[in-house]
Scaffold this motif. Sequence first.
Motif, PDB file in Angstrom:
ATOM      1  N   SER A  61      10.544   2.883 -12.501  1.00  0.00           N
ATOM      2  CA  SER A  61      10.937   4.266 -12.829  1.00  0.00           C
ATOM      3  C   SER A  61       9.698   5.150 -12.975  1.00  0.00           C
ATOM      4  O   SER A  61       9.515   5.839 -13.971  1.00  0.00           O
ATOM      5  CB  SER A  61      11.774   4.321 -14.111  1.00  0.00           C
ATOM      6  OG  SER A  61      12.987   3.636 -13.921  1.00  0.00           O
ATOM      7  N   LEU A  62       8.850   5.102 -11.955  1.00  0.00           N
ATOM      8  CA  LEU A  62       7.571   5.821 -11.986  1.00  0.00           C
ATOM      9  C   LEU A  62       7.564   7.005 -11.030  1.00  0.00           C
ATOM     10  O   LEU A  62       8.284   7.006 -10.024  1.00  0.00           O
ATOM     11  CB  LEU A  62       6.429   4.871 -11.605  1.00  0.00           C
ATOM     12  CG  LEU A  62       6.229   3.666 -12.517  1.00  0.00           C
ATOM     13  CD1 LEU A  62       5.205   2.714 -11.913  1.00  0.00           C
ATOM     14  CD2 LEU A  62       5.799   4.115 -13.898  1.00  0.00           C
ATOM     15  N   SER A  63       6.720   7.969 -11.333  1.00  0.00           N
ATOM     16  CA  SER A  63       6.510   9.123 -10.466  1.00  0.00           C
ATOM     17  C   SER A  63       5.104   9.055  -9.879  1.00  0.00           C
ATOM     18  O   SER A  63       4.141   8.784 -10.602  1.00  0.00           O
ATOM     19  CB  SER A  63       6.651  10.433 -11.251  1.00  0.00           C
ATOM     20  OG  SER A  63       7.950  10.554 -11.755  1.00  0.00           O
ATOM     21  N   PHE A  64       5.009   9.307  -8.575  1.00  0.00           N
ATOM     22  CA  PHE A  64       3.724   9.342  -7.884  1.00  0.00           C
ATOM     23  C   PHE A  64       3.639  10.625  -7.080  1.00  0.00           C
ATOM     24  O   PHE A  64       4.644  11.118  -6.575  1.00  0.00           O
ATOM     25  CB  PHE A  64       3.596   8.165  -6.904  1.00  0.00           C
ATOM     26  CG  PHE A  64       3.469   6.827  -7.557  1.00  0.00           C
ATOM     27  CD1 PHE A  64       2.219   6.313  -7.886  1.00  0.00           C
ATOM     28  CD2 PHE A  64       4.590   6.070  -7.843  1.00  0.00           C
ATOM     29  CE1 PHE A  64       2.101   5.067  -8.484  1.00  0.00           C
ATOM     30  CE2 PHE A  64       4.486   4.823  -8.449  1.00  0.00           C
ATOM     31  CZ  PHE A  64       3.239   4.328  -8.766  1.00  0.00           C
ATOM     32  N   GLU A  65       2.436  11.154  -6.959  1.00  0.00           N
ATOM     33  CA  GLU A  65       2.179  12.283  -6.073  1.00  0.00           C
ATOM     34  C   GLU A  65       1.199  11.846  -5.004  1.00  0.00           C
ATOM     35  O   GLU A  65       0.379  10.947  -5.231  1.00  0.00           O
ATOM     36  CB  GLU A  65       1.647  13.482  -6.861  1.00  0.00           C
ATOM     37  CG  GLU A  65       2.712  14.069  -7.765  1.00  0.00           C
ATOM     38  CD  GLU A  65       2.291  15.359  -8.446  1.00  0.00           C
ATOM     39  OE1 GLU A  65       1.116  15.782  -8.329  1.00  0.00           O
ATOM     40  OE2 GLU A  65       3.162  15.952  -9.122  1.00  0.00           O
ATOM     41  N   PHE A  66       1.301  12.514  -3.832  1.00  0.00           N
ATOM     42  CA  PHE A  66       0.452  12.191  -2.689  1.00  0.00           C
ATOM     43  C   PHE A  66      -0.330  13.422  -2.268  1.00  0.00           C
ATOM     44  O   PHE A  66       0.187  14.536  -2.305  1.00  0.00           O
ATOM     45  CB  PHE A  66       1.311  11.740  -1.496  1.00  0.00           C
ATOM     46  CG  PHE A  66       1.891  10.366  -1.654  1.00  0.00           C
ATOM     47  CD1 PHE A  66       1.330   9.285  -0.996  1.00  0.00           C
ATOM     48  CD2 PHE A  66       2.996  10.154  -2.459  1.00  0.00           C
ATOM     49  CE1 PHE A  66       1.865   8.013  -1.146  1.00  0.00           C
ATOM     50  CE2 PHE A  66       3.539   8.891  -2.619  1.00  0.00           C
ATOM     51  CZ  PHE A  66       2.973   7.811  -1.958  1.00  0.00           C
ATOM     52  N   GLN A  67      -1.577  13.193  -1.873  1.00  0.00           N
ATOM     53  CA  GLN A  67      -2.420  14.244  -1.318  1.00  0.00           C
ATOM     54  C   GLN A  67      -3.043  13.727  -0.036  1.00  0.00           C
ATOM     55  O   GLN A  67      -3.371  12.547   0.064  1.00  0.00           O
ATOM     56  CB  GLN A  67      -3.558  14.604  -2.275  1.00  0.00           C
ATOM     57  CG  GLN A  67      -3.135  15.360  -3.488  1.00  0.00           C
ATOM     58  CD  GLN A  67      -4.318  15.679  -4.386  1.00  0.00           C
ATOM     59  OE1 GLN A  67      -4.205  15.526  -5.578  1.00  0.00           O
ATOM     60  NE2 GLN A  67      -5.436  16.102  -3.841  1.00  0.00           N
ATOM     61  N   LEU A  68      -3.189  14.622   0.935  1.00  0.00           N
ATOM     62  CA  LEU A  68      -3.960  14.333   2.136  1.00  0.00           C
ATOM     63  C   LEU A  68      -5.214  15.174   1.998  1.00  0.00           C
ATOM     64  O   LEU A  68      -5.144  16.399   2.017  1.00  0.00           O
ATOM     65  CB  LEU A  68      -3.177  14.687   3.394  1.00  0.00           C
ATOM     66  CG  LEU A  68      -3.768  14.221   4.711  1.00  0.00           C
ATOM     67  CD1 LEU A  68      -4.007  12.708   4.727  1.00  0.00           C
ATOM     68  CD2 LEU A  68      -2.876  14.618   5.880  1.00  0.00           C
ATOM     69  N   ASP A  69      -6.333  14.497   1.760  1.00  0.00           N
ATOM     70  CA  ASP A  69      -7.550  15.151   1.306  1.00  0.00           C
ATOM     71  C   ASP A  69      -7.199  15.919   0.028  1.00  0.00           C
ATOM     72  O   ASP A  69      -6.710  15.331  -0.901  1.00  0.00           O
ATOM     73  CB  ASP A  69      -8.189  16.013   2.403  1.00  0.00           C
ATOM     74  CG  ASP A  69      -8.746  15.142   3.547  1.00  0.00           C
ATOM     75  OD1 ASP A  69      -9.134  13.986   3.280  1.00  0.00           O
ATOM     76  OD2 ASP A  69      -8.784  15.617   4.692  1.00  0.00           O
TER      77      ASP A  69
END
Length: 143
Positions: free
Chosen positions: A103-111
């Motif tokens: 039950s986790l939240s993750f965010e993604f970045q490209l550079d």
Amino acid sequence: MHTVPLDHAKQKLIFYVAQDLDQLTKFDVQQLVNELAASRVWSIAPPSLIDEIDENGLEVVGGMLEIYSALPPNILPLDVDSKSLEEVEELIGAVRDLSEKGSLSFEFQLDATYVGSIEDGVVDRALQEGLLAPWRDNLSGKN
């Protein structure tokens, strides 16, 4: 199989926990990165762990995968671009599974650009339709 020049532009796909951290979450993310790294031969290098303190004094835990840039003016051979997409999809799938399990939240970045998130195992529209779908469409349209 095409080879890519060593000086070809690269980008960093970064994912990180987007909620309060505890030791179990940190351990799970370390385990995820280790398992991913050992799961295959990666195009550039296996995913690496991020565990640092940001400029606001907050702990950032996640991972980073280097991929070859296909942004203009860079041109990637189809097989290399396909392998990059496959690697990114494997990484996102593994993060999705951990997100669902814990039950986790993750965010993604490209550079430095935010490209989406996964919350409770659900990949958001930004990641799905902003990053993955156009990439797949672009590959299917190539010769």
